[in-house]
Motif scaffolding. Sequence first.
Motif, short mmCIF file in Angstrom:
data_model
loop_
_atom_site.label_atom_id
_atom_site.label_comp_id
_atom_site.label_asym_id
_atom_site.label_seq_id
_atom_site.Cartn_x
_atom_site.Cartn_y
_atom_site.Cartn_z
N TYR A 628 10.73 -31.79 6.18
CA TYR A 628 9.52 -32.41 6.72
C TYR A 628 8.35 -31.42 6.74
CZ TYR A 628 6.27 -34.68 9.90
OH TYR A 628 5.14 -35.23 10.45
N ASN A 632 4.79 -31.70 4.89
CA ASN A 632 3.54 -31.54 5.63
C ASN A 632 2.62 -30.53 4.94
OD1 ASN A 632 1.98 -29.90 7.98
ND2 ASN A 632 2.19 -32.07 8.53
N GLU A 635 1.07 -32.23 1.98
CA GLU A 635 0.01 -33.17 2.33
C GLU A 635 -1.34 -32.46 2.36
OE1 GLU A 635 0.70 -36.46 5.27
OE2 GLU A 635 2.47 -35.25 5.74
N SER A 671 -6.15 -42.08 5.46
CA SER A 671 -5.08 -42.45 6.38
C SER A 671 -3.75 -42.64 5.65
CB SER A 671 -5.44 -43.76 7.10
OG SER A 671 -5.52 -44.84 6.16
N PRO A 673 -0.78 -41.23 3.82
CA PRO A 673 -0.17 -39.91 3.60
C PRO A 673 0.24 -39.74 2.13
CG PRO A 673 0.84 -41.05 5.45
CD PRO A 673 0.03 -42.06 4.72
N GLU A 746 3.64 -43.21 7.25
CA GLU A 746 3.89 -41.78 7.42
C GLU A 746 5.26 -41.39 6.87
OE1 GLU A 746 1.82 -39.60 8.78
OE2 GLU A 746 0.26 -40.98 9.47
N ARG A 749 9.37 -38.47 10.51
CA ARG A 749 9.34 -37.22 11.27
C ARG A 749 10.66 -37.06 12.03
NH1 ARG A 749 4.81 -34.39 14.19
NH2 ARG A 749 5.77 -33.20 15.90
#
Length: 778
Positions: A628, A632, A635, A671, A673, A746, A749
Amino acid sequence: MATSKKKKAAPKKSKTSYIIGFWSVFGIGILLVIILFLMAGWGAFGKMPTFEELENPETNLATEVFSSDGKTLGKYYNENRTPVKYDDLPENLVNALVATEDERYYHHSGIDARGTLRAVAYLGSRGGASTITQQLSKLLFSDTPNSKVERVFQKIKEWVIATRLERQYTKQEIITMYLNKYDFLYQAVGIRSASRIYFGKEPKELQTEEAAVLVAMLKNPILYNPAKEEFKDNALRRRNQVLKQMEKNGYLTPSEKDSLQALPLKLNFSPEGHDEGMATYFRAYVQRFLREWINENPKPDGSEYNIYRDGLKIYTSIDSKMQEYAEEAVERHISHLQKEFTRQNKNNPTAPFRDVDESEVEQIVNSAIKRSVRWKEMKAKDIPEDEILASFDKEREMRVFSWASANHTKDTVMTPRDSILYYKSYLQAGMMSMTPQTGEVKAWVGGTDFKHFKYDHVKQGKRQVGSTFKPFVYATAIDQLKLSPCDTLPKNRFTIEAGKFGLLKDWSPQNAGNDADSYVGMISLKDALANSVNTVTARLIDKTGPRPVIDLLDKLGIDTENIPEVPSIALGTPDLSLFEMVSAYSTFANEGVYVKPLVVSRIEDKNGTVLYQNVPQTRDVLSKEAAYVTVNLLEGVTQSGSGVRLRGNYATNLDHYKRAVTGYPYNFDKSIPIAGKTGTTQNQSDGWFMGMVPNLVTGVWVGAEDRSVHFPTITYGQGATMALPIWGMYMKDVYADDALNISKGEFPRPENLSIEVNCNNYGGENDSYSDVPDELDF
């Protein structure tokens, strides 16, 4: 006086003797006919089919490749034949066939006596006598005769076979076999192939006037072929005759016949050659997959399956709509980018090559000559090498690739040597899209045109991956050291000294631009990856060591045999395939679980028996947390780094970008991802973009066949210009297709995430590095 004698009259034959003679001749004739038929049945005039052969008439059945949504992607065949059942035939087709070819089909037992007598009486001027059953027997079991005498004996054989067929099969089965066997030309063997090739639809979907066109071709598939310009009028007239026959036999009303005859002849001609259609590179890969599977999986009797005649059904993971969007995106961008590439080569003295001298150009061309088909064929004939080389300098007519024409070809005159240079000047692309949770490969584009460029840049090609390699280094560091995207490192120069990791000399990588400012200050890991800061990546591999990075690659399904255990791999020096890169990146999106790419989900034989069923192969590679955090970091590339163009940000070199890219801006909402990474290799030889959303990972590579063929500057030669636009166009289309369910949510997570990813909550002040021009991506 002598008396005259009268001649004695011959005795008259009685009527009885005439009758006896007539019936004797008739009986002998009948007996001869019976003997001829018996002899034919015994095989005196050539081999006759056995009972088993009648039960299973030999046909070459094409192997058919299906997409996951049930569309036919293509076939492998000697004869492009895919059988259909009687229930799959539309009523209008069957009616047209019977009305035109055999009006009394349902009332005879294989031979139409009335038709035969008519043909004999009028010597064939009022039509032949062959029934549909006789025509089938000719297709199944008779060779072409060499003389009229042979044709007579062949006809006798056909009569015998026809009667046997009628005893063995129902009328519906005979019609089905006949339509499945007939060759409609253009590799359209059988009614299903003919329906798809001439009208782009399944037989069940044929309109009456379309069915009439195909039945019209049964008389002569050349003379009445609607795809041949010189025979279109013939095809139209014959079609209208078929419609007239349908009216005559009560299948159409006069008004229906008149309205259908008034319609123009319309085709949707779509040849199904091995080099044509959708997913050609993918189908070539599946063909290799099948050969390996066949070698390891013989039939129950020990013989091998034959992909060209056993009628196998191959069910794949490809989605036909996503494949279509992928192919369109590649063609749209590369055809546009090629114009700019050609323009920049006009004043290049060694075009299409750069950074080489004339002797090196000669070496490249000579090497290509010796790999060519022409060279191999002439060499096999023992032609001296000097003569072979001389033939490459003689002009000849040839058909070559061209973006300028709709079918990507043009006729020209050039030497074979010049054609080699011509083809090397073209940019190529590879693209693969995969569902990370299941491993299903949804789209596969191996190049720009399979007919002219056979090399597959998804699986076969391996090229330097540049900065797209860096996430593997970051992931290793995160997994080992629990680093946060908000952790900062200095940008200053960094050296790994000789002796460490087996280095023979010091290694000091340079940052993009290599000016004083590029080595000043601190930078967060998120910004460092977003902008490909080489010194930060070097610091990370110095902390982890090259071996753990290579071990991670191995777990991610990458062939590590030729990857050296040196720190310079951190900057993307290894040669990897797009196939490997997409499956490896998919592990990040799948919460650290590697899933082996799924290409073929199931194989069935012609009867529907399952011969192969894919079993998913998975393994845990990274913790959910490490995966994850890596996502991130990625991104950040589309938020503030070299992938920010996806958000509609063209702050630098917009005019140049317009010349190289069509279909911009993409303007994906911030917005949504999107994780990704661009990559550019030395001298701009390779441009990469790896892009991820939660349920789809797509990789794109763009370059030329030779690494010395490239853009002169990074403005056009970087991954953000060469490869990223293809991803953008593709994703716009798949997002617009609601049926595909591509996620805009998303990334999942993990619970109890211990590593901080929100830098607003992180202690310390980060020195943002997000304003560096994106064309400086390495």
